[in-house]
Scaffold this motif. Structure first.
Motif, PDB file in Angstrom:
ATOM      1  N   ILE A   3       0.863  -1.184   0.000  1.00  0.00           N
ATOM      2  CA  ILE A   3       0.000   0.000   0.000  1.00  0.00           C
ATOM      3  C   ILE A   3       0.896   1.228   0.000  1.00  0.00           C
ATOM      4  N   ILE A   4       0.640   2.128  -0.929  1.00  0.00           N
ATOM      5  CA  ILE A   4       1.420   3.361  -1.049  1.00  0.00           C
ATOM      6  C   ILE A   4       0.495   4.541  -0.774  1.00  0.00           C
ATOM      7  N   PHE A   5       0.877   5.382   0.166  1.00  0.00           N
ATOM      8  CA  PHE A   5       0.114   6.582   0.472  1.00  0.00           C
ATOM      9  C   PHE A   5       0.813   7.775  -0.182  1.00  0.00           C
ATOM     10  N   VAL A   6       0.029   8.627  -0.822  1.00  0.00           N
ATOM     11  CA  VAL A   6       0.567   9.815  -1.484  1.00  0.00           C
ATOM     12  C   VAL A   6      -0.265  11.012  -1.066  1.00  0.00           C
ATOM     13  N   ARG A   7       0.399  12.070  -0.692  1.00  0.00           N
ATOM     14  CA  ARG A   7      -0.301  13.314  -0.362  1.00  0.00           C
ATOM     15  C   ARG A   7      -0.540  14.078  -1.662  1.00  0.00           C
ATOM     16  N   HIS A   8      -1.594  14.865  -1.693  1.00  0.00           N
ATOM     17  CA  HIS A   8      -1.866  15.660  -2.891  1.00  0.00           C
ATOM     18  C   HIS A   8      -0.707  16.609  -3.164  1.00  0.00           C
ATOM     19  N   GLY A   9      -0.609  17.035  -4.404  1.00  0.00           N
ATOM     20  CA  GLY A   9       0.430  17.987  -4.785  1.00  0.00           C
ATOM     21  C   GLY A   9       0.166  19.372  -4.206  1.00  0.00           C
ATOM     22  N   HIS A  10       1.131  20.243  -4.370  1.00  0.00           N
ATOM     23  CA  HIS A  10       1.039  21.627  -3.880  1.00  0.00           C
ATOM     24  C   HIS A  10      -0.184  22.299  -4.509  1.00  0.00           C
ATOM     25  N   SER A  11      -0.989  22.929  -3.673  1.00  0.00           N
ATOM     26  CA  SER A  11      -2.238  23.527  -4.161  1.00  0.00           C
ATOM     27  C   SER A  11      -2.284  25.028  -3.895  1.00  0.00           C
ATOM     28  N   GLU A  12      -3.292  25.647  -4.469  1.00  0.00           N
ATOM     29  CA  GLU A  12      -3.508  27.074  -4.231  1.00  0.00           C
ATOM     30  C   GLU A  12      -3.732  27.342  -2.750  1.00  0.00           C
ATOM     31  N   CYS A  42       5.269  11.702  -9.275  1.00  0.00           N
ATOM     32  CA  CYS A  42       4.779  10.556  -8.505  1.00  0.00           C
ATOM     33  C   CYS A  42       4.306   9.454  -9.459  1.00  0.00           C
ATOM     34  N   ALA A  43       3.538   9.832 -10.466  1.00  0.00           N
ATOM     35  CA  ALA A  43       3.047   8.849 -11.440  1.00  0.00           C
ATOM     36  C   ALA A  43       4.217   8.175 -12.155  1.00  0.00           C
ATOM     37  N   ASP A  44       5.224   8.949 -12.543  1.00  0.00           N
ATOM     38  CA  ASP A  44       6.400   8.390 -13.214  1.00  0.00           C
ATOM     39  C   ASP A  44       7.116   7.378 -12.326  1.00  0.00           C
ATOM     40  N   SER A  45       7.133   7.651 -11.018  1.00  0.00           N
ATOM     41  CA  SER A  45       7.830   6.743 -10.094  1.00  0.00           C
ATOM     42  C   SER A  45       7.091   5.413  -9.924  1.00  0.00           C
ATOM     43  N   LEU A  46       5.831   5.376 -10.316  1.00  0.00           N
ATOM     44  CA  LEU A  46       5.046   4.147 -10.195  1.00  0.00           C
ATOM     45  C   LEU A  46       5.053   3.300 -11.464  1.00  0.00           C
TER      46      LEU A  46
END
Length: 67
Positions: A3-12, A42-46
């Motif tokens: 299971i991989i947890f990812v936080r959302h990217g930098h946002s406004e 992140c997508a590229d790393s997967l």
């Protein structure tokens, strides 16, 4: 199973230092250009991993990151 947890990217909201975590609100904080690049990295790393499901918070910036 991994299971991989990812936080959302930098946002406004991050940029404006705004505490924003509700699904129903007038302003839907989008990812910044930095956040979009973070999500792409992140997508590229997967690549090469067998991803069978992606679950996301319903908050807009999280859905953008998952997409």
């Amino acid at each position: 199973m991994i299971i991989i947890f990812v936080r959302h990217g930098h946002s406004e909201a991050n940029k404006g230092m705004i505490f924003s975590n509700r699904v129903i609100q007038k302003i839907q904080h989008k990812l910044t250009e930095t956040g979009i690049k973070q999500a792409e990295t992140c997508a590229d790393s997967l690549v090469g991993h067998r991803v069978t499901a992606i679950y996301s918070s319903p908050i807009f910036r999280a859905r953008q990151t998952a997409k």
